[in-house]
Write a protein that holds these residues in place. Structure first.
Motif, PDB file in Angstrom:
ATOM      1  N   VAL A  23     -12.423  -9.682 -11.722  1.00  0.00           N
ATOM      2  CA  VAL A  23     -11.942 -10.844 -12.481  1.00  0.00           C
ATOM      3  C   VAL A  23     -11.329 -11.862 -11.556  1.00  0.00           C
ATOM      4  CG1 VAL A  23     -10.095 -11.541 -14.028  1.00  0.00           C
ATOM      5  CG2 VAL A  23     -11.626  -9.733 -14.695  1.00  0.00           C
ATOM      6  N   VAL A  24     -10.554 -11.407 -10.564  1.00  0.00           N
ATOM      7  CA  VAL A  24      -9.862 -12.348  -9.693  1.00  0.00           C
ATOM      8  C   VAL A  24     -10.603 -12.590  -8.406  1.00  0.00           C
ATOM      9  CG1 VAL A  24      -7.618 -11.808 -10.626  1.00  0.00           C
ATOM     10  CG2 VAL A  24      -8.467 -10.494  -8.697  1.00  0.00           C
ATOM     11  N   LEU A  25     -11.671 -11.857  -8.134  1.00  0.00           N
ATOM     12  CA  LEU A  25     -12.418 -12.064  -6.912  1.00  0.00           C
ATOM     13  C   LEU A  25     -13.304 -13.285  -7.000  1.00  0.00           C
ATOM     14  CD1 LEU A  25     -13.433  -8.460  -5.898  1.00  0.00           C
ATOM     15  CD2 LEU A  25     -11.633  -9.857  -4.959  1.00  0.00           C
ATOM     16  N   LEU A  26     -13.659 -13.703  -8.201  1.00  0.00           N
ATOM     17  CA  LEU A  26     -14.487 -14.892  -8.340  1.00  0.00           C
ATOM     18  C   LEU A  26     -13.656 -16.118  -8.054  1.00  0.00           C
ATOM     19  CD1 LEU A  26     -16.483 -13.906 -11.505  1.00  0.00           C
ATOM     20  CD2 LEU A  26     -17.101 -13.582  -9.133  1.00  0.00           C
ATOM     21  N   GLY A  27     -14.349 -17.260  -7.836  1.00  0.00           N
ATOM     22  CA  GLY A  27     -13.701 -18.445  -7.311  1.00  0.00           C
ATOM     23  C   GLY A  27     -12.573 -18.973  -8.140  1.00  0.00           C
ATOM     24  N   MET A  28     -11.531 -19.470  -7.465  1.00  0.00           N
ATOM     25  CA  MET A  28     -10.392 -20.090  -8.134  1.00  0.00           C
ATOM     26  C   MET A  28     -10.454 -21.566  -7.955  1.00  0.00           C
ATOM     27  SD  MET A  28      -7.339 -20.055  -9.535  1.00  0.00           S
ATOM     28  CE  MET A  28      -6.859 -18.399  -9.472  1.00  0.00           C
ATOM     29  N   THR A  29     -10.146 -22.149  -8.984  1.00  0.00           N
ATOM     30  CA  THR A  29     -10.026 -23.578  -8.931  1.00  0.00           C
ATOM     31  C   THR A  29      -8.659 -23.950  -9.432  1.00  0.00           C
ATOM     32  OG1 THR A  29     -12.349 -23.831  -9.368  1.00  0.00           O
ATOM     33  CG2 THR A  29     -10.951 -25.714  -9.720  1.00  0.00           C
ATOM     34  N   ALA A  30      -7.808 -24.402  -8.495  1.00  0.00           N
ATOM     35  CA  ALA A  30      -6.556 -24.890  -8.973  1.00  0.00           C
ATOM     36  C   ALA A  30      -6.767 -26.087  -9.823  1.00  0.00           C
ATOM     37  CB  ALA A  30      -5.646 -25.265  -7.838  1.00  0.00           C
ATOM     38  N   PRO A  31      -6.439 -26.040 -11.145  1.00  0.00           N
ATOM     39  CA  PRO A  31      -6.777 -27.138 -12.046  1.00  0.00           C
ATOM     40  C   PRO A  31      -6.064 -28.426 -11.718  1.00  0.00           C
ATOM     41  CG  PRO A  31      -5.392 -25.531 -13.141  1.00  0.00           C
ATOM     42  CD  PRO A  31      -5.693 -25.013 -11.739  1.00  0.00           C
ATOM     43  N   ARG A 141     -10.734 -15.549 -16.461  1.00  0.00           N
ATOM     44  CA  ARG A 141     -10.596 -15.404 -15.008  1.00  0.00           C
ATOM     45  C   ARG A 141      -9.824 -16.575 -14.421  1.00  0.00           C
ATOM     46  NH1 ARG A 141     -16.114 -13.679 -15.279  1.00  0.00           N
ATOM     47  NH2 ARG A 141     -16.832 -15.723 -14.581  1.00  0.00           N
ATOM     48  N   LEU A 142     -10.139 -17.786 -14.887  1.00  0.00           N
ATOM     49  CA  LEU A 142      -9.431 -18.965 -14.386  1.00  0.00           C
ATOM     50  C   LEU A 142      -7.945 -18.907 -14.735  1.00  0.00           C
ATOM     51  CD1 LEU A 142     -12.049 -21.747 -15.167  1.00  0.00           C
ATOM     52  CD2 LEU A 142     -11.367 -20.911 -12.919  1.00  0.00           C
ATOM     53  N   ILE A 143      -7.630 -18.447 -15.928  1.00  0.00           N
ATOM     54  CA  ILE A 143      -6.221 -18.317 -16.329  1.00  0.00           C
ATOM     55  C   ILE A 143      -5.512 -17.312 -15.433  1.00  0.00           C
ATOM     56  CG2 ILE A 143      -4.684 -17.506 -18.161  1.00  0.00           C
ATOM     57  CD1 ILE A 143      -6.668 -18.656 -20.183  1.00  0.00           C
ATOM     58  N   ASN A 144      -6.135 -16.145 -15.223  1.00  0.00           N
ATOM     59  CA  ASN A 144      -5.523 -15.115 -14.385  1.00  0.00           C
ATOM     60  C   ASN A 144      -5.318 -15.608 -12.957  1.00  0.00           C
ATOM     61  OD1 ASN A 144      -5.414 -13.289 -16.493  1.00  0.00           O
ATOM     62  ND2 ASN A 144      -7.352 -12.311 -15.977  1.00  0.00           N
ATOM     63  N   ARG A 145      -6.295 -16.291 -12.424  1.00  0.00           N
ATOM     64  CA  ARG A 145      -6.154 -16.778 -11.051  1.00  0.00           C
ATOM     65  C   ARG A 145      -5.078 -17.845 -10.934  1.00  0.00           C
ATOM     66  NH1 ARG A 145     -12.195 -17.489 -11.023  1.00  0.00           N
ATOM     67  NH2 ARG A 145     -12.897 -15.344 -10.918  1.00  0.00           N
ATOM     68  N   ASP A 146      -4.986 -18.679 -11.959  1.00  0.00           N
ATOM     69  CA  ASP A 146      -3.941 -19.697 -11.946  1.00  0.00           C
ATOM     70  C   ASP A 146      -2.564 -19.042 -11.968  1.00  0.00           C
ATOM     71  OD1 ASP A 146      -3.145 -22.258 -11.735  1.00  0.00           O
ATOM     72  OD2 ASP A 146      -3.625 -22.866 -13.763  1.00  0.00           O
ATOM     73  N   LEU A 147      -2.401 -18.022 -12.784  1.00  0.00           N
ATOM     74  CA  LEU A 147      -1.133 -17.295 -12.827  1.00  0.00           C
ATOM     75  C   LEU A 147      -0.808 -16.680 -11.467  1.00  0.00           C
ATOM     76  CD1 LEU A 147      -1.475 -15.502 -16.284  1.00  0.00           C
ATOM     77  CD2 LEU A 147       0.189 -17.276 -15.708  1.00  0.00           C
ATOM     78  N   ILE A 148      -1.795 -16.090 -10.826  1.00  0.00           N
ATOM     79  CA  ILE A 148      -1.571 -15.465  -9.521  1.00  0.00           C
ATOM     80  C   ILE A 148      -1.215 -16.512  -8.478  1.00  0.00           C
ATOM     81  CG2 ILE A 148      -2.679 -14.170  -7.656  1.00  0.00           C
ATOM     82  CD1 ILE A 148      -4.332 -12.744  -9.805  1.00  0.00           C
TER      83      ILE A 148
END
Length: 298
Positions: A23-31, A141-148
């Motif tokens: 879930v978190v290994l995929l790309g993050m986009t800081a919104p 996934r985007l929500i989780n990455r943003d939280l991290i």
């Protein structure tokens, strides 16, 4: 059907534990909010007005230079003019630039971020993006990455430099099968390939840098303190792997030869459980809102 190998059996056995990390290994986009809707006011209706005739006044003495009246002065006084009433025009609708799909402690996740996540996931190797694309899962996934990332940036020293991300991207550049068709070993070929996927080298490097920050944070916070005991490895081998080998009619390897890989699977499972609980607590303490089509941001 291709005969399963030992490595594939272990991967499938640990698939449940790996799923959350994927879930978190995929790309993050800081919104970043690029919304700038245009708006316009309705033109004001012109009310009818009447211009009265001027009241006659006694003639004023004039200088010799003003003895010849101008064309405007020689005209007769204007009569009353009634302006027609203009119809009220409807307010122009603002053009929708992007739609907010989620708000994470004030940070916005946009439709364009979800689309970028889809394109970025398609580039990732190592089976991280296996399975069909699911929009709802992409938003999660985007929500989780943003939280991290929000938590990671509270701790100085967790930043990944652009140079480090560029070097790490070289491995991705060499491992994408379709990239060979564009001759990605050359800079021009690499840029051409990225353009077909909707990226520039700068935008992809930024996404990869954020991804590295997420992985480093998870490694530091959760994985470092986990220890897998020999008895846990033996139990996993007997209760999970042996039945799978038996079902495939494959002779199982000795536990000693695959203990390191079993240990990795068990580590991933424990990290996934800790990460899942931690993200759930962050959502409970913070403010995460998911907006469905037709809903407006609060």
């Amino acid at each position: 059907m291709r005969r399963a190998t030992q490595h594939e059996s272990i991967r499938r056995a640990g698939g449940l534990g790996l799923s959350l990390l994927a879930v978190v290994l995929l790309g993050m986009t800081a919104p970043a909010w690029a919304q700038n809707p245009q708006s316009s006011k309705s033109p004001q209706t012109t009310t009818p007005s009447t211009v009265p005739s001027p009241v006659s006044a006694p003639p004023m003495p004039t200088s010799p230079a003003a003895e010849t009246p101008s064309a405007a002065q020689s005209e007769s006084p204007p009569t009353a003019i009634v302006l027609p009433k203009l119809p009220r025009m409807p307010a122009a609708q603002g053009a929708e630039v992007d739609r907010v799909v989620a708000i994470v402690n004030g940070d916005l996740i946009l439709d364009s971020d979800v689309d970028q996540e889809r394109r970025f996931a398609a580039l990732l190797p190592y089976g991280e993006a296996s399975g069909p694309y699911n929009r709802d899962e992409a938003i999660e996934r985007l929500i989780n990455r943003d939280l991290i990332l929000q938590q990671s940036r509270l701790q100085p020293g967790n930043e990944v430099t652009t140079d480090a991300a560029t070097k790490d991207l070289d491995a991705l550049r060499k491992s994408i099968p379709t990239c060979k068709e564009y001759h990605c070993e050359t800079q021009a070929g690499w840029e051409h390939f990225l353009a077909t996927e909707g990226f520039t080298e700068e935008s992809l490097t930024n996404l990869w840098r954020q991804r590295m920050e997420v992985l480093a944070f998870i490694e530091q916070r959760f994985r470092m303190g986990i220890k897998i005991l020999p008895q846990e490895i033996q139990t996993y081998y007997e209760k999970t792997l042996l039945p799978q080998y038996a079902a495939q009619h494959v002779k199982p390897p000795p536990v000693e030869s695959i203990s390191n890989r079993i240990q990795e699977v068990l580590l991933q499972q424990q990290v996934s459980k800790l990460l899942d609980d931690w993200l759930e607590s962050l959502r409970a303490q913070g403010n995460v809102v998911v907006l469905h089509p037709g809903e407006e941001a609060p």
